[in-house]
Design an enzyme around this catalytic site. Sequence first.
Site, PDB file in Angstrom:
ATOM      1  N   TYR A  94     131.911  30.798  27.857  1.00 45.45           N
ATOM      2  CA  TYR A  94     132.839  31.924  27.728  1.00 45.45           C
ATOM      3  C   TYR A  94     132.810  32.820  28.967  1.00 45.45           C
ATOM      4  O   TYR A  94     131.753  33.260  29.427  1.00 45.45           O
ATOM      5  CB  TYR A  94     132.452  32.746  26.508  1.00 45.45           C
ATOM      6  CG  TYR A  94     133.494  33.745  26.048  1.00 45.45           C
ATOM      7  CD1 TYR A  94     134.566  33.350  25.266  1.00 45.45           C
ATOM      8  CD2 TYR A  94     133.393  35.094  26.377  1.00 45.45           C
ATOM      9  CE1 TYR A  94     135.513  34.261  24.829  1.00 45.45           C
ATOM     10  CE2 TYR A  94     134.327  36.012  25.945  1.00 45.45           C
ATOM     11  CZ  TYR A  94     135.392  35.592  25.167  1.00 45.45           C
ATOM     12  OH  TYR A  94     136.331  36.499  24.731  1.00 45.45           O
ATOM     13  N   SER A 133     127.724  26.633  24.600  1.00 47.29           N
ATOM     14  CA  SER A 133     128.354  27.818  24.028  1.00 47.29           C
ATOM     15  C   SER A 133     129.845  27.552  23.793  1.00 47.29           C
ATOM     16  O   SER A 133     130.197  26.646  23.041  1.00 47.29           O
ATOM     17  CB  SER A 133     128.095  29.025  24.933  1.00 47.29           C
ATOM     18  OG  SER A 133     128.463  30.218  24.302  1.00 47.29           O
ATOM     19  N   GLN A 134     130.741  28.326  24.417  1.00 47.84           N
ATOM     20  CA  GLN A 134     132.166  28.043  24.264  1.00 47.84           C
ATOM     21  C   GLN A 134     132.461  26.592  24.634  1.00 47.84           C
ATOM     22  O   GLN A 134     133.253  25.912  23.964  1.00 47.84           O
ATOM     23  CB  GLN A 134     132.999  28.966  25.149  1.00 47.84           C
ATOM     24  CG  GLN A 134     134.488  28.627  25.145  1.00 47.84           C
ATOM     25  CD  GLN A 134     135.288  29.451  26.134  1.00 47.84           C
ATOM     26  OE1 GLN A 134     136.038  30.330  25.742  1.00 47.84           O
ATOM     27  NE2 GLN A 134     135.118  29.181  27.422  1.00 47.84           N
ATOM     28  N   ASP A 161     118.986  32.850  18.649  1.00 45.69           N
ATOM     29  CA  ASP A 161     120.266  33.047  19.333  1.00 45.69           C
ATOM     30  C   ASP A 161     121.053  34.149  18.641  1.00 45.69           C
ATOM     31  O   ASP A 161     121.494  33.995  17.498  1.00 45.69           O
ATOM     32  CB  ASP A 161     121.041  31.728  19.307  1.00 45.69           C
ATOM     33  CG  ASP A 161     122.272  31.738  20.206  1.00 45.69           C
ATOM     34  OD1 ASP A 161     122.734  32.824  20.592  1.00 45.69           O
ATOM     35  OD2 ASP A 161     122.769  30.635  20.504  1.00 45.69           O
ATOM     36  N   HIS A 218     120.168  32.453  23.474  1.00 38.69           N
ATOM     37  CA  HIS A 218     121.394  31.714  23.778  1.00 38.69           C
ATOM     38  C   HIS A 218     121.264  30.825  25.012  1.00 38.69           C
ATOM     39  O   HIS A 218     122.201  30.094  25.342  1.00 38.69           O
ATOM     40  CB  HIS A 218     122.560  32.682  23.931  1.00 38.69           C
ATOM     41  CG  HIS A 218     123.901  32.022  23.849  1.00 38.69           C
ATOM     42  ND1 HIS A 218     124.281  31.217  22.789  1.00 38.69           N
ATOM     43  CD2 HIS A 218     124.962  32.013  24.706  1.00 38.69           C
ATOM     44  CE1 HIS A 218     125.497  30.767  22.976  1.00 38.69           C
ATOM     45  NE2 HIS A 218     125.931  31.230  24.135  1.00 38.69           N
TER      46      HIS A 218
END
Length: 327
Positions: free
Chosen positions: A93, A188-189, A274, A303
């Site tokens: 992201y 992540s994203q 996370d 994360h």
Amino acid sequence: MLTDLPLHRLREYQAEVQAPGDLEGFWSATLAEARGHAGLLRCERVETGLATLETYDVTFGGFAGSPVRAWLALPAGTGPDTRLPVVVEYVGYGGGRGRPHDHLLYASAGYAHLVMDTRGQGSAWSPGHTPDADTAGAPRHPGFLTDGIEAPDTYYYRRVFTDAVRAVDVLAELPGVDPTRVAVLGNSQGGGIALAAAGLAQGVRAVLPAVPFLCDIRRGSQVAGRGPYLELASYLAVHPERVGQTFAVLAYFDAAVLASRCTAPALFSVALMDAVCPPSTVFAAYNAYAGPKKIDVWEYNDHDGAASAHIPHRLRMLAEHLQDRAS
């Protein structure tokens, strides 16, 4: 700190989000429309000063045919008749495709490596080069999670997920690539986009989502301690009358829904501390995943998802599922 469910409950956790009744029709029409604009493809060699890799600047037609940029890295000396297994990577992201020197690992391991830019993103931590000319332009919370959220047709991730599928589509036209041996991955994203691509594209042979975002989005908006899920929480605090409508739209894009369409072998990772992508949201997608699967659980990581400690696991997964000769 541990702020989510204990591990034994995570392994049983099921998201409440349900697939919309017209999910198949929505995505079939969206992808068919994008493929109707499939003429754009450029692939130009760029000089990087790297002796062990060859890098190409790729532009392909994504959502509505709009140009999407990517880097393609190949091991040096890849001949015109060579067909290498390919790793398609999607970015986290706020970041873009970055610079060629940012992407050395997978080509160094012998793979073709395509890194897709994320439209409209870049500059938060790595540069991007793909504008989002198709943005709906309606009022939103700063960021991307509420862009166009009034309807599935206008939602931001409709465009991004379409771009991700088109990145897989164009592999057959790129140099050095074997389009029958494809893995999709991201952090992540990027992990959420990889799950969407695996659920919507054809021919993916392995899926490697690390601490994926966009999974069980409603729960993420309720329990995340920081990060982009809070954009959604803030938006709905200002627009409480839109809660039902908002999550009805998001169901078309929730990776916990799209994971149920995935059949390729998968290696997930989850970090139990996370605060950005809470572990219950990751397990929501993992538990819904329809294909063979395993998950690396990092007990004391946030994360970062254990960062480089996870890479040898990925390389073993790729070797297991991609390192064979195409028939």
